[in-house]
Design a protein around this motif. Sequence first.
Motif, PDB file in Angstrom:
ATOM      1  N   UNK A  67      23.737 -44.371  26.696  1.00  0.00           N
ATOM      2  CA  UNK A  67      23.468 -44.415  25.258  1.00  0.00           C
ATOM      3  C   UNK A  67      24.431 -43.501  24.522  1.00  0.00           C
ATOM      4  N   UNK A  68      24.985 -44.036  23.453  1.00  0.00           N
ATOM      5  CA  UNK A  68      25.806 -43.187  22.574  1.00  0.00           C
ATOM      6  C   UNK A  68      25.207 -43.258  21.174  1.00  0.00           C
ATOM      7  N   UNK A  70      24.172 -44.016  17.488  1.00  0.00           N
ATOM      8  CA  UNK A  70      24.333 -45.165  16.612  1.00  0.00           C
ATOM      9  C   UNK A  70      24.842 -44.671  15.268  1.00  0.00           C
ATOM     10  N   UNK A  71      24.997 -45.590  14.339  1.00  0.00           N
ATOM     11  CA  UNK A  71      25.424 -45.187  12.994  1.00  0.00           C
ATOM     12  C   UNK A  71      24.298 -44.425  12.308  1.00  0.00           C
ATOM     13  N   UNK A  73      21.722 -43.910   9.656  1.00  0.00           N
ATOM     14  CA  UNK A  73      21.125 -45.051   8.957  1.00  0.00           C
ATOM     15  C   UNK A  73      21.655 -45.223   7.530  1.00  0.00           C
ATOM     16  N   UNK A  76      24.753 -47.223   7.615  1.00  0.00           N
ATOM     17  CA  UNK A  76      24.480 -48.638   7.894  1.00  0.00           C
ATOM     18  C   UNK A  76      23.961 -49.327   6.641  1.00  0.00           C
ATOM     19  N   UNK A  77      22.957 -48.702   6.019  1.00  0.00           N
ATOM     20  CA  UNK A  77      22.332 -49.336   4.865  1.00  0.00           C
ATOM     21  C   UNK A  77      23.212 -49.233   3.626  1.00  0.00           C
ATOM     22  N   UNK A  79      25.994 -50.330   3.249  1.00  0.00           N
ATOM     23  CA  UNK A  79      26.688 -51.600   3.041  1.00  0.00           C
ATOM     24  C   UNK A  79      25.802 -52.692   2.473  1.00  0.00           C
ATOM     25  N   UNK A  84      15.003 -52.064   1.082  1.00  0.00           N
ATOM     26  CA  UNK A  84      13.612 -51.695   0.834  1.00  0.00           C
ATOM     27  C   UNK A  84      13.063 -51.103   2.128  1.00  0.00           C
ATOM     28  N   UNK A  85      12.417 -49.969   2.045  1.00  0.00           N
ATOM     29  CA  UNK A  85      11.825 -49.323   3.233  1.00  0.00           C
ATOM     30  C   UNK A  85      12.804 -49.194   4.405  1.00  0.00           C
ATOM     31  N   UNK A  86      14.013 -48.790   4.090  1.00  0.00           N
ATOM     32  CA  UNK A  86      15.043 -48.614   5.121  1.00  0.00           C
ATOM     33  C   UNK A  86      15.387 -49.908   5.869  1.00  0.00           C
ATOM     34  N   UNK A  87      15.115 -51.029   5.255  1.00  0.00           N
ATOM     35  CA  UNK A  87      15.493 -52.311   5.860  1.00  0.00           C
ATOM     36  C   UNK A  87      16.304 -53.121   4.846  1.00  0.00           C
ATOM     37  N   UNK A  88      17.029 -54.107   5.380  1.00  0.00           N
ATOM     38  CA  UNK A  88      17.786 -55.009   4.511  1.00  0.00           C
ATOM     39  C   UNK A  88      16.804 -55.990   3.895  1.00  0.00           C
ATOM     40  N   UNK A  89      16.844 -56.100   2.567  1.00  0.00           N
ATOM     41  CA  UNK A  89      15.952 -57.081   1.949  1.00  0.00           C
ATOM     42  C   UNK A  89      16.721 -58.384   1.737  1.00  0.00           C
ATOM     43  N   UNK A  90      16.133 -59.475   2.163  1.00  0.00           N
ATOM     44  CA  UNK A  90      16.762 -60.798   2.016  1.00  0.00           C
ATOM     45  C   UNK A  90      15.754 -61.764   1.404  1.00  0.00           C
TER      46      UNK A  90
ATOM     47  N   UNK B  23      20.785 -48.853  27.193  1.00  0.00           N
ATOM     48  CA  UNK B  23      21.569 -49.227  26.015  1.00  0.00           C
ATOM     49  C   UNK B  23      21.599 -50.739  25.855  1.00  0.00           C
ATOM     50  N   UNK B  28      26.649 -49.410  22.885  1.00  0.00           N
ATOM     51  CA  UNK B  28      25.953 -48.276  23.501  1.00  0.00           C
ATOM     52  C   UNK B  28      24.766 -47.781  22.694  1.00  0.00           C
ATOM     53  N   UNK B  29      24.286 -48.593  21.742  1.00  0.00           N
ATOM     54  CA  UNK B  29      23.091 -48.185  21.001  1.00  0.00           C
ATOM     55  C   UNK B  29      21.896 -48.152  21.941  1.00  0.00           C
ATOM     56  N   UNK B  40      16.001 -49.683  11.874  1.00  0.00           N
ATOM     57  CA  UNK B  40      17.461 -49.508  11.736  1.00  0.00           C
ATOM     58  C   UNK B  40      17.996 -48.139  12.162  1.00  0.00           C
ATOM     59  N   UNK B  41      17.374 -47.551  13.203  1.00  0.00           N
ATOM     60  CA  UNK B  41      17.894 -46.270  13.687  1.00  0.00           C
ATOM     61  C   UNK B  41      18.835 -46.446  14.876  1.00  0.00           C
ATOM     62  N   UNK B  43      21.476 -48.829  15.492  1.00  0.00           N
ATOM     63  CA  UNK B  43      22.391 -49.893  15.095  1.00  0.00           C
ATOM     64  C   UNK B  43      23.788 -49.305  14.920  1.00  0.00           C
ATOM     65  N   UNK B  44      24.804 -50.025  15.405  1.00  0.00           N
ATOM     66  CA  UNK B  44      26.182 -49.555  15.259  1.00  0.00           C
ATOM     67  C   UNK B  44      27.034 -50.715  14.748  1.00  0.00           C
ATOM     68  N   UNK B 147      11.919 -61.064   2.641  1.00  0.00           N
ATOM     69  CA  UNK B 147      11.880 -60.688   4.047  1.00  0.00           C
ATOM     70  C   UNK B 147      12.688 -59.428   4.247  1.00  0.00           C
ATOM     71  N   UNK B 148      12.241 -58.611   5.228  1.00  0.00           N
ATOM     72  CA  UNK B 148      12.958 -57.381   5.553  1.00  0.00           C
ATOM     73  C   UNK B 148      13.573 -57.510   6.942  1.00  0.00           C
ATOM     74  N   UNK B 149      14.784 -56.970   7.087  1.00  0.00           N
ATOM     75  CA  UNK B 149      15.497 -57.091   8.350  1.00  0.00           C
ATOM     76  C   UNK B 149      15.669 -55.720   8.995  1.00  0.00           C
TER      77      UNK B 149
END
Lengths: 95, 493
Positions: A67-68, A70-71, A73, A76-77, A79, A84-90, B23, B28-29, B40-41, B43-44, B147-149
Motif C-alpha cells: 500500500x502506498x 492515496x491522493x 481527498x 481528488x475532490x 477536480x 456533496x458529503x465528500x463524494x462526487x455528485x452526479x 492494495x 497501490x491504493x 474517497x479516502x 483513491x489515486x 447520486x453520490x459517487x
Amino acid sequence: MSITPQQVDHIARLARLDLNEEERQLYSQQLSAILDHFQQLQEVVTEDIPPTFQVIPSQCPLRVDEVRPSLPREHLLGNAVDVVDNQFRVPPILE
Amino acid sequence: MVTKKQYEAVIGLEVHAELATRSKMFCSCEVVDSTSAEPNIAVCPVCAGMPGVLPVVNQAAVELGVRVALALDCEIAPVSIFARKNYFYPDLPKGYQISQYEQPLAQNGRLVIKTSQGEKVIRIRRVHLEEDTGKLTHINQNGQSYSLVDLNRAGVPLLEIVSEPDLGSAEEVRAYAMTLRNVLRYCEVNSGDLQKGVLRIEPNVSVKEAGCKELGTRTEIKNLNSFRALERSVAYEIERQIQLLQKGEKVLQETLGWDDILGVTVTQRSKEEAHDYRYFPEPDLPPLVLDKEWIEEIRRNLPELPIYRQRRFQWQYGLSDYDAEVLTEERSVADYFEEVLRIAPELSPKVVANWISGELFGLFNQAGTGFSPNRLAAAALAELLQELEKGTVNQASAKVILSEMIQSGKRAAELIQAMGLMQVSDAEIIQGWVIEVCEANPLQIDAYLKGKETISQWLFGQVMRKAGGKANPHIVRVLLEKYLHGLKDDQQA
C-alpha cells in the motif's frame, strides 16, 4: 457505404455524443471509409496466425502487493464539478 | 387429451469475488471496507481514471486468482490477455473496466456440489481477473434527486467465476453458491460476506420444455444479498417463466432485481444500453505470462479443500457425513477441531465434534460473533474435555464452565475449583441424597410403586438438583434405580 446513420446514432449514444444532422452524415461517411479499408484488410488470409494483442513484445510486469498513500481527498475532490458529503455528485442514476 | 407440458430449468451462475489483497488491482491504493470507510479516502490518479496514468498488475491478486482457478480444477492459461470493457457509468471513472475477455486467466474447471439428490459436478466455464467499480448512493431528498459517487472500491481486484448452465433447480443453485463460497474462504480470497458485497452472485435463469435441446430466453438476477434471497429469487423466476410459457407468452431477455419483501423479481432498467461493451485488448497492459514454476508452487500450497477434508474427517475420525460437513464448512473450525484432537488425542472425535458444533457454536451465536477461536484456544477446550473425560466434572457442569471460560478467559481447572463444580462421585454422599429425596416425596414414590415408572426420571432430576448439579449422573442413576427396586421388592414381600 458500409455503415448506416442508425448505426452511427447507436455508437454516438454509447459514447454519449450528441450529433447534429450534419455531423451524423459526415461521420457516417468517414466511418464507412475506415470500415471499407478494414474490409480490404479482412481479405488477407490469417488462419494460422495468432492474433496480435500487443505490438510491444513484453510481458506484463507484476507489482508487489504494497500500500502506498492515496491522493489527499481535497486534491481528488478538487477536480470535481459538484461535491456533496465528500463524494462526487452526479445526476440521478436509478429511477 | 392434452397433457400438461413439463418444463425444466437451466441455470448458470456468474460470481464476482473481491480479492482480499492489501492494495488495489492496478495501483497501490489501500483496499478498504467500502461499506464502512470514509468516502474517497483510498483513491489515486490511476483508479480515479486521470489521463496519462498506467496500470500495473498486483501480483497477489494474480496469485489468489490462480489459487481459486486451481481449486476449481481449471486449466490455467500460460498467457492471458487483459481487455477493456467500455461503458459510461458514473461508478466507472475511466469509462471502461479493465477485465479479461478473450484468453481469460483460466477455463474448463469443475465444482462438486451436494444436494438432497446426491453429488453433482458443475462445470466452470471460465475464471478471470478484473477490477471493481466505485459505489453509488442514490439520494432522494427535499424534492432533489441525485447520486453520490465514492471511488474507494474502484479498482479493487475482482475475480469473476462463470459456471456452465449445469444447474437445474433453486436448491442446486444454493448448494453451488455455498460450496463455492466455502472454497473461496478456504483459499483466503475473502470473507464470503454477501451483505458487504465482497461476494456477488448473479444467476442466469431460463426454462425449456423437458427433453428439448434448444435453450429458452434467459433472464439475469442481480442485487442478491443473501443465500436465501438467491434461492428464493431463482425459485420464483423459474415458476414465473414456466407460467409465461404455459400461457403462450414469451420470456423477455432482461436484467432483474429481487424484491426481498414482496418476494418477486422486478425489471431493472439501469445500464440498459450498456450491453454493447466493444471489448478490445487493453493497450496499457502487455499479456500476462504465468511462469509454470509459480503455478506449481501455488498448487503445492493449495489448502485441503472442504470436500476432501470432509471425506477425510469421515474416514479418519469416523464422523458422520453431517458432522464432517458441519466441521469443514469453515477452515477455521476444521483447523480448530483437529488442533483439539492433536493436543488431546485420547478424546473421542465424536465428543469433540459435538462440543464444537453444539455448545461452542451456540455460545458464539449468542454472543453474535460467529466462530471466534481467539476467544477460546483449542488447548483450553481440550483441557475442559479432558476433565470431563476424567470425571472431574459432569456434562452439565462442563457446559456452565465452558461459557464461563469464554467470558473470563480463565482455564477449566481453575474454574472447576473456583465455582465448586467438582463432580461428586462419592457413593455414600450420593446415596444420602437419594434417600433424602425419596423420603421427601412420598406421593411420587407411591405413584412409582403403582407402576408409573417414568417417575424415576423426575426423581433423578430432584437428586441432581439437590446435588447442585454436581453429582456424577451415572452413579446417581445406578443408586436411585437400586433404591427404587429395593422399595418394590419390599412392597412385594
